[in-house]
Enzyme design. Structure first.
Site, PDB file in Angstrom:
ATOM      1  N   ASN A  89     -10.331  -2.757   2.470  1.00 34.36           N
ATOM      2  CA  ASN A  89     -10.015  -2.784   1.044  1.00 34.36           C
ATOM      3  C   ASN A  89     -11.281  -2.527   0.234  1.00 34.36           C
ATOM      4  O   ASN A  89     -12.383  -2.492   0.789  1.00 34.36           O
ATOM      5  CB  ASN A  89      -9.442  -4.150   0.646  1.00 34.36           C
ATOM      6  CG  ASN A  89      -7.966  -4.301   0.997  1.00 34.36           C
ATOM      7  OD1 ASN A  89      -7.278  -3.318   1.249  1.00 34.36           O
ATOM      8  ND2 ASN A  89      -7.497  -5.524   1.007  1.00 34.36           N
ATOM      9  N   HIS A 129      -3.901   1.071  12.251  1.00 33.60           N
ATOM     10  CA  HIS A 129      -3.666  -0.151  13.035  1.00 33.60           C
ATOM     11  C   HIS A 129      -5.016  -0.802  13.317  1.00 33.60           C
ATOM     12  O   HIS A 129      -5.921  -0.153  13.852  1.00 33.60           O
ATOM     13  CB  HIS A 129      -2.950   0.216  14.334  1.00 33.60           C
ATOM     14  CG  HIS A 129      -2.793  -0.910  15.298  1.00 33.60           C
ATOM     15  ND1 HIS A 129      -2.629  -2.226  14.896  1.00 33.60           N
ATOM     16  CD2 HIS A 129      -2.756  -0.925  16.659  1.00 33.60           C
ATOM     17  CE1 HIS A 129      -2.506  -2.988  15.979  1.00 33.60           C
ATOM     18  NE2 HIS A 129      -2.585  -2.236  17.044  1.00 33.60           N
ATOM     19  N   HIS A 168       0.832  -1.222   0.000  1.00 38.25           N
ATOM     20  CA  HIS A 168       0.000   0.000   0.000  1.00 38.25           C
ATOM     21  C   HIS A 168       0.862   1.266   0.000  1.00 38.25           C
ATOM     22  O   HIS A 168       0.511   2.269   0.604  1.00 38.25           O
ATOM     23  CB  HIS A 168      -0.951   0.024   1.197  1.00 38.25           C
ATOM     24  CG  HIS A 168      -1.971  -1.066   1.199  1.00 38.25           C
ATOM     25  ND1 HIS A 168      -3.231  -0.923   0.682  1.00 38.25           N
ATOM     26  CD2 HIS A 168      -1.903  -2.343   1.660  1.00 38.25           C
ATOM     27  CE1 HIS A 168      -3.906  -2.055   0.827  1.00 38.25           C
ATOM     28  NE2 HIS A 168      -3.118  -2.935   1.418  1.00 38.25           N
TER      29      HIS A 168
END
Ligand code: HDE
Length: 744
Positions: free
Chosen positions: A191, A383, A119
């Protein structure tokens, strides 16, 4: 400018600012009036560090980069010259004592940080999330309570490419959202596809090593069309479902604004009464889900590698602020953690919306572009373990590994353990942790007892009664009080094993479900994508093995790809599942969507009816569509107030969703050698092939003149008044899909 001759060889320049030319001429010198410092963004406020007495810590309250008009060193000493090194004579060697030179060069030498291992290429924007309040029945998360407004920062990304790679490559897209809630930061690191390649995070390095460029020649960049990727996914068949999504149009989105987002894993929600529910989290774009064609994706990769980034920022700056609804699919929290036979802990499986509808619980609008790309987009650190009360993780073995990886990776990427103090990562809720020191520590912590229990700092920071000690007692808190409480769940007594449950063994049924759910034009694209990608593999054994996997998904799919590759159809690795109900919700074709921020090219020349062109432009703007005037040259068009946004030589079809022909056809236009094919013909050919609407100001002869047959699907001609409405109607369906079907 003051000069004097040095040994008659060279002029020595002093730091005196050059004198500007006369006021009649455009200025070519620097402005001398200082600009006020930029105001701090709200997210740049410092973390609230709390001392035992509640007194201020003395830490600087802002993180503003520019604090005054004049150039200074990093420590505020004003500098009179930053253009000349300190030398022993104007032609002599440099002096080590030049502290400004050393600071400037040393800092520059260290400007780059490691790019994200995956990413790496991304773009981000600020916005706000507003909750509807209807999630209150399943979670006590404060930011989902009715009317609560929460600042957010979203980062969209590709997975495989390096930081400087193209936006429009075929790949999964990251969709990571940081909610700065009143109860701490919640990160939804998702995603644009609801499933993943692997079921257990221990295999993440394997799939990424396979997808990244080959280690010997470091090619191809940002591509899955190569041997190592297909080697892995053909051997490792649990990747087949996600790979099918990649080969579908979802792998080449039209815009970040037109992508769904998925949390992928199942989360465990907890309500104020302690009851728990399993849930999958989804983002639904207001503009619908739309994609590029493969030709557009490839063109944009060269013509405008920043295509998605530009689209996002152009849209926000033009006021077409992108919006998504956050939705929940909820499932009872049963011992099996399955729903309708689907294992909710298996991240290669999704739950069709027909079985569990997505219930909207709030709306996110992106309204602000970054002030500084590095400070915000590069330094943002997501996170999966950034959770708030009411939302917890499950035992999904992919999710569990992510709980480790995201903090770990920031230690290298952001150079130490204090990355949550960076402005973009800071909590908007008060912080009172017992984490101390480390590289880049920003906070000035008061007190002397960063440990618990203590008496020297008056017992601060506090935890609820019953916490600490032997751990045998349960703290006296209930979930709704704003403390994070891990959801209670029995962990069955079991042996340590390295194994997957039997329910993870089905690798093909949902890939088949996806394939069967597509319309025929979407299936055509999938076949073309597999054929292209496998056609790029050198090893025929890999192509053959992938065909065997496709055969287990669907016989006709395997046959069609094999035909394109010119290979026989091998025996499938297993027979396709007999009964799979399609999920129409997976289709991108067939509905109408808002057209905000869509772009329409208006082709003009000096012989055009420029009054009508102005009407067309205004009509498009009035409905939120962005017109791009394309003229033979830059500057004003004829003697009208219309200005060229693009020229015949700079425009390319991928920049627009539809084309309006308002040219008189009397103007050849281009300065480039056309070798018998004018840029207008090229543009029209591409727009036609990409099934974009084409409108002509005037009669059908305007279409005929550029080689478009009268009656072609998705074309319209007439006066200015007749064109905007039909054009918007066609744009609302994204593409003239039937033109594609007819063509194939
Ligand atoms: Fe990530 N992933 N990931 N991932 N991921 C990272 O974290 C990782 C996975 C996702 O815009 C890294 O800060 C492991 C699934 C996004 O900054 C790293 C596994 C999903 C982003 C990492 C996964 C994602 C990342 C790299 C398997 C969708 C970009 C830099 C267990 C639900 C975030 C970083 C941004 C980034 C690890 C699987 C989404 C290395 C080990 C599944 C959107 O920590």
């Amino acid at each position: 400018m003051t000069t004097h001759q040095d040994n008659g060889l060279e002029a020595e320049r002093t730091a005196t600012p050059p004198t500007g030319p006369s006021s009649e001429q455009p200025s070519v010198t620097e402005p001398t009036e200082p600009r006020p410092p930029l105001p701090p963004s709200p997210e740049q406020s410092a973390p609230a560090t709390v001392t035992p007495t509640g007194a201020p810590t003395g830490a600087d309250e802002t993180a503003v980069g520019q604090q005054g008009p004049d150039l200074t060193t990093s420590l505020g000493t004003r500098l009179r010259d930053t253009d000349h090194s300190l030398k022993a004579g104007s032609r002599g060697p440099l002096l080590l004592q030049d502290h400004h030179l050393r600071e400037k060069i040393t800092h520059f030498d260290h400007e780059r940080i490691p790019e994200r291992v995956v990413h790496a290429r991304g773009a981000g924007a600020h916005g706000e999330f507003v909750a509807y309040g209807n999630a209150a029945g399943v979670t006590c998360a404060d930011f989902l309570a009715e009317g609560v407004r929460t600042p957010v920062f979203v980062r969209f990304s590709t997975v495989l490419g390096s930081r400087g790679s193209a936006d429009t490559v075929r790949d999964t897209r990251g969709f990571a959202t940081k909610f700065y809630t009143r109860e701490g930061v919640f990160d939804l690191v998702g995603n644009n596809m609801p499933v993943f390649f692997i079921q257990d995070g221990i295999k993440f390095p394997d799939i990424i090593h396979a997808g990244k460029p080959h280690p010997d020649r470091e090619i191809p960049q940002a591509q899955s069309a190569h041997d190592t990727f297909w080697d892995f996914v053909s051997l490792h068949t649990e990747a087949q479902h996600h790979t099918m999504w990649n080969m579908s149009d979802r792998g080449i989105p039209r815009s970040f604004r037109m992508m769904e987002g998925f949390g992928v894993h199942t989360f465990r929600l907890q309500d104020a009464d302690g009851s728990t529910t399993l849930a999958k989290l989804h983002w639904k774009p207001r503009l619908g889900v739309h994609s590029l064609t493969w030709e557009e994706a490839q063109l944009a990769g060269g013509v405008d590698p920043d295509f998605h980034r530009r689209d996002l920022y152009d849209a926000i700056e033009s006021g077409a602020c992108p919006e998504w609804e956050l939705g929940l699919q909820v499932f009872p929290d049963t011992e099996e953690q399955t729903f309708e036979g689907i294992d909710l802990l298996d991240p290669t499986k999704m739950v069709p919306e027909e079985l569990a509808p997505v219930q909207p619980v709030g709306r996110m609008t992106l309204t602000g572009t970054p002030t500084n790309f590095f400070a915000e987009v590069e330094q943002v650190a997501f996170h999966v373990g950034n959770l708030v009360p009411g939302i917890d993780v499950t035992d999904d073995p992919l999710m569990q590994v992510r709980l480790f990886s995201y903090v770990d990776t920031q230690l290298t990427r952001l150079g130490g353990p204090n990355f949550n103090q960076l402005p973009i990562n800071r909590s908007h809720a008060p912080v009172n942790d017992m984490l101390r020191d480390g590289f880049g520590q920003q906070a000035v912590h008061g007190g002397i007892a960063p440990y618990r229990p203590n008496s020297l700092d008056g017992g601060c920071p506090f935890v609820p009664p019953g916490s600490g000690g032997t751990g045998a007692e349960t703290p006296q808190v209930t979930p709704g009080e704003g403390w994070f409480v891990e959801t209670p769940r029995e962990v069955p007594a079991s042996r340590k094993v390295r194994a997957a449950p039997a329910s993870f063994a089905d690798h093909f049924t949902q890939a088949r479900l996806f394939w069967l759910s597509m319309t025929s034009v979407e299936q055509d694209h999938i076949v073309a994508a597999y054929t292209f990608e496998l056609g790029k593999c050198y090893e025929s054994a890999i192509r053959e093995r992938q065909l065997m996997a496709l055969g287990a998904i669907d016989g006709s799919l395997a046959e069609r790809v094999a035909e394109g590759l010119g290979m026989p159809v091998p025996e499938p690795v297993e027979q396709p599942a007999a009964d799979v109900a399609p999920s129409p919700a997976l289709r991108q074709v067939g509905e109408e969507w808002p057209v905000d921020g869509r772009k329409v090219g208006i082709l003009v020349d000096t012989g055009s009816d420029l009054g009508a062109v102005a009407d067309l432009r205004d009509g498009l703007l009035a409905v939120g569509v962005v017109p791009l005037v394309i003229a033979p040259t830059g500057g004003p068009v004829g003697d009208s107030e219309l200005g060229a946004d693009r020229t015949y030589d700079t425009v390319r079809s991928v920049e627009m969703d539809g084309l309006l022909l308002a040219n008189s056809a009397s103007d050849a236009g281009s300065s480039a050698p056309d070798h018998g094919r004018s840029p207008v013909a090229l543009l029209v050919d591409e727009v036609y092939r990409q099934a974009k609407p084409i409108a002509a100001l005037g009669g059908e002869e305007v279409l005929t003149a550029v080689g478009v047959a009268p009656g072609t699907l998705g074309t319209v001609s007439g006066d200015a008044d007749d064109l905007v409405g039909p054009m918007v109607g066609l744009l609302a369906r994204h593409r003239v899909w039937d033109r594609l079907t007819d063509a194939t």
